[in-house]
Design a protein around this motif. Structure first.
Motif, PDB file in Angstrom:
ATOM      1  N   GLU A   1      40.340  -5.425 -32.540  1.00  0.00           N
ATOM      2  CA  GLU A   1      40.704  -4.184 -31.881  1.00  0.00           C
ATOM      3  C   GLU A   1      39.581  -3.923 -30.913  1.00  0.00           C
ATOM      4  O   GLU A   1      40.119  -3.400 -29.831  1.00  0.00           O
ATOM      5  CB  GLU A   1      40.456  -2.856 -33.075  1.00  0.00           C
ATOM      6  CG  GLU A   1      41.594  -2.935 -33.954  1.00  0.00           C
ATOM      7  CD  GLU A   1      41.373  -4.214 -35.238  1.00  0.00           C
ATOM      8  OE1 GLU A   1      42.429  -4.299 -35.567  1.00  0.00           O
ATOM      9  OE2 GLU A   1      40.091  -4.503 -35.306  1.00  0.00           O
ATOM     10  N   GLU A   2      38.369  -4.443 -31.218  1.00  0.00           N
ATOM     11  CA  GLU A   2      37.355  -4.187 -29.760  1.00  0.00           C
ATOM     12  C   GLU A   2      37.681  -4.944 -28.852  1.00  0.00           C
ATOM     13  O   GLU A   2      37.601  -4.742 -27.535  1.00  0.00           O
ATOM     14  CB  GLU A   2      35.887  -4.513 -30.263  1.00  0.00           C
ATOM     15  CG  GLU A   2      35.224  -3.319 -31.234  1.00  0.00           C
ATOM     16  CD  GLU A   2      33.982  -3.813 -31.709  1.00  0.00           C
ATOM     17  OE1 GLU A   2      32.972  -3.070 -31.418  1.00  0.00           O
ATOM     18  OE2 GLU A   2      33.829  -4.834 -32.564  1.00  0.00           O
ATOM     19  N   VAL A   3      37.966  -6.300 -28.891  1.00  0.00           N
ATOM     20  CA  VAL A   3      38.455  -7.160 -28.115  1.00  0.00           C
ATOM     21  C   VAL A   3      39.476  -6.577 -27.262  1.00  0.00           C
ATOM     22  O   VAL A   3      39.714  -6.433 -25.909  1.00  0.00           O
ATOM     23  CB  VAL A   3      38.857  -8.497 -28.404  1.00  0.00           C
ATOM     24  CG1 VAL A   3      39.352  -9.577 -27.385  1.00  0.00           C
ATOM     25  CG2 VAL A   3      37.624  -9.265 -29.234  1.00  0.00           C
ATOM     26  N   ASP A   4      40.814  -5.976 -28.082  1.00  0.00           N
ATOM     27  CA  ASP A   4      41.850  -5.448 -27.288  1.00  0.00           C
ATOM     28  C   ASP A   4      41.625  -4.396 -26.416  1.00  0.00           C
ATOM     29  O   ASP A   4      42.148  -4.232 -25.247  1.00  0.00           O
ATOM     30  CB  ASP A   4      42.917  -4.766 -28.507  1.00  0.00           C
ATOM     31  CG  ASP A   4      43.505  -5.999 -29.245  1.00  0.00           C
ATOM     32  OD1 ASP A   4      43.506  -7.420 -28.788  1.00  0.00           O
ATOM     33  OD2 ASP A   4      43.993  -5.900 -30.454  1.00  0.00           O
ATOM     34  N   HIS A   5      40.699  -3.664 -26.866  1.00  0.00           N
ATOM     35  CA  HIS A   5      40.142  -2.479 -25.941  1.00  0.00           C
ATOM     36  C   HIS A   5      39.543  -2.843 -24.634  1.00  0.00           C
ATOM     37  O   HIS A   5      39.803  -2.457 -23.718  1.00  0.00           O
ATOM     38  CB  HIS A   5      39.282  -1.387 -26.812  1.00  0.00           C
ATOM     39  CG  HIS A   5      38.647  -0.259 -25.968  1.00  0.00           C
ATOM     40  ND1 HIS A   5      39.471   0.926 -25.625  1.00  0.00           N
ATOM     41  CD2 HIS A   5      37.561  -0.159 -25.451  1.00  0.00           C
ATOM     42  CE1 HIS A   5      38.941   1.672 -24.936  1.00  0.00           C
ATOM     43  NE2 HIS A   5      37.489   1.164 -24.781  1.00  0.00           N
ATOM     44  N   PHE A   6      38.677  -3.766 -24.884  1.00  0.00           N
ATOM     45  CA  PHE A   6      37.853  -4.299 -23.781  1.00  0.00           C
ATOM     46  C   PHE A   6      38.875  -4.883 -22.743  1.00  0.00           C
ATOM     47  O   PHE A   6      38.729  -4.770 -21.611  1.00  0.00           O
ATOM     48  CB  PHE A   6      36.717  -5.331 -24.254  1.00  0.00           C
ATOM     49  CG  PHE A   6      35.793  -5.783 -22.941  1.00  0.00           C
ATOM     50  CD1 PHE A   6      34.927  -4.664 -22.608  1.00  0.00           C
ATOM     51  CD2 PHE A   6      35.987  -7.006 -22.421  1.00  0.00           C
ATOM     52  CE1 PHE A   6      34.022  -5.282 -21.755  1.00  0.00           C
ATOM     53  CE2 PHE A   6      35.145  -7.237 -21.418  1.00  0.00           C
ATOM     54  CZ  PHE A   6      34.214  -6.559 -21.087  1.00  0.00           C
ATOM     55  N   LEU A   7      39.599  -5.847 -23.212  1.00  0.00           N
ATOM     56  CA  LEU A   7      40.558  -6.635 -22.123  1.00  0.00           C
ATOM     57  C   LEU A   7      41.522  -5.630 -21.828  1.00  0.00           C
ATOM     58  O   LEU A   7      42.409  -5.920 -20.443  1.00  0.00           O
ATOM     59  CB  LEU A   7      40.912  -7.675 -22.932  1.00  0.00           C
ATOM     60  CG  LEU A   7      39.759  -8.844 -23.110  1.00  0.00           C
ATOM     61  CD1 LEU A   7      40.584 -10.038 -23.671  1.00  0.00           C
ATOM     62  CD2 LEU A   7      39.094  -9.261 -22.067  1.00  0.00           C
ATOM     63  N   GLY A   8      41.841  -4.841 -22.491  1.00  0.00           N
ATOM     64  CA  GLY A   8      43.080  -4.021 -22.097  1.00  0.00           C
ATOM     65  C   GLY A   8      42.639  -2.581 -21.186  1.00  0.00           C
ATOM     66  O   GLY A   8      43.471  -2.020 -20.383  1.00  0.00           O
TER      67      GLY A   8
END
Length: 201
Positions: A31-38
């Motif tokens: 979820e943290e990766v999704d937020h950062f890249l999104g």
């Protein structure tokens, strides 16, 4: 018209490139990766690098907006080796075979200037390229018609004598509209079929 040369896109045609692969090692959860890249280091933000905006310049407003992500934002530039995982399966062998057969190979890539040397160092098959048209050096990215004009001027062949492989449909359509022979890259099998059909393999 006889096909005389191959023009390659790099990312996800020859090079297995994924920012997610790198950032999964920096963040604890998907979820943290999704937020950062999104929301932070997005592909729209990265497109400025492909157009030639220096990463050192482009990241400063982002760091000001997201100061708690400063280290992760700075890592976008230095983490290229962690974003790459060698070649897309089979393409390195195809490139070697084309080189052995004397088929001229070129590249047309949306790529930041900062990543040119790392890509050359990490991917031995880049040595097969007779020329590489880098978007950051030209100040324009695919699928803008201007980059195909530049490519046509750089290559010693008519566009219709060159087959271009790219993983994005819009880039392929633009290349065809300009006059290049072009195919959407869909993996090793279809690639070999396309090259064999043109008498190159």
């Amino acid at each position: 018209m006889t096909t005389k040369a191959v023009l390659w896109d790099l990312g996800n045609v020859l090079l297995d490139w994924s920012p997610r692969r790198f950032y999964e090692k920096l963040f604890r959860t998907p979820e943290e990766v999704d937020h950062f890249l999104g929301e932070v280091c997005t592909m729209d933000w990265h497109a400025a690098h492909d157009r030639g905006v220096p990463m050192a310049e482009n990241r400063e407003p982002l760091i000001a907006k997201y100061p708690h992500y400063e280290d992760a934002i700075r890592a976008w530039e230095t983490g290229i080796d962690g974003m790459l995982n060698g070649s897309v399966p089979g393409t390195d062998i195809v490139m070697d075979t084309l080189a052995e057969r004397g088929v001229p190979q070129y590249a047309l890539t949306n790529l930041p200037a900062e990543w040119v040397e790392p890509v050359n160092a990490l991917y031995p098959q880049m040595a097969h390229m007779k020329d590489v048209i880098v978007s950051a050096h030209e100040g324009v990215i695919k699928p803008d018609r201007r980059i195909y004009e530049i490519t046509a001027m750089r290559l010693p062949f008519a566009p219709e004598e060159v087959v271009f492989f790219d993983d994005r449909e819009d880039n392929v359509t633009a290349a065809r509209d300009f006059g290049f022979d072009a195919e959407v890259f869909r993996g090793e099998g279809p690639l070999k079929t396309a090259l064999a059909g043109r008498g190159l393999l």
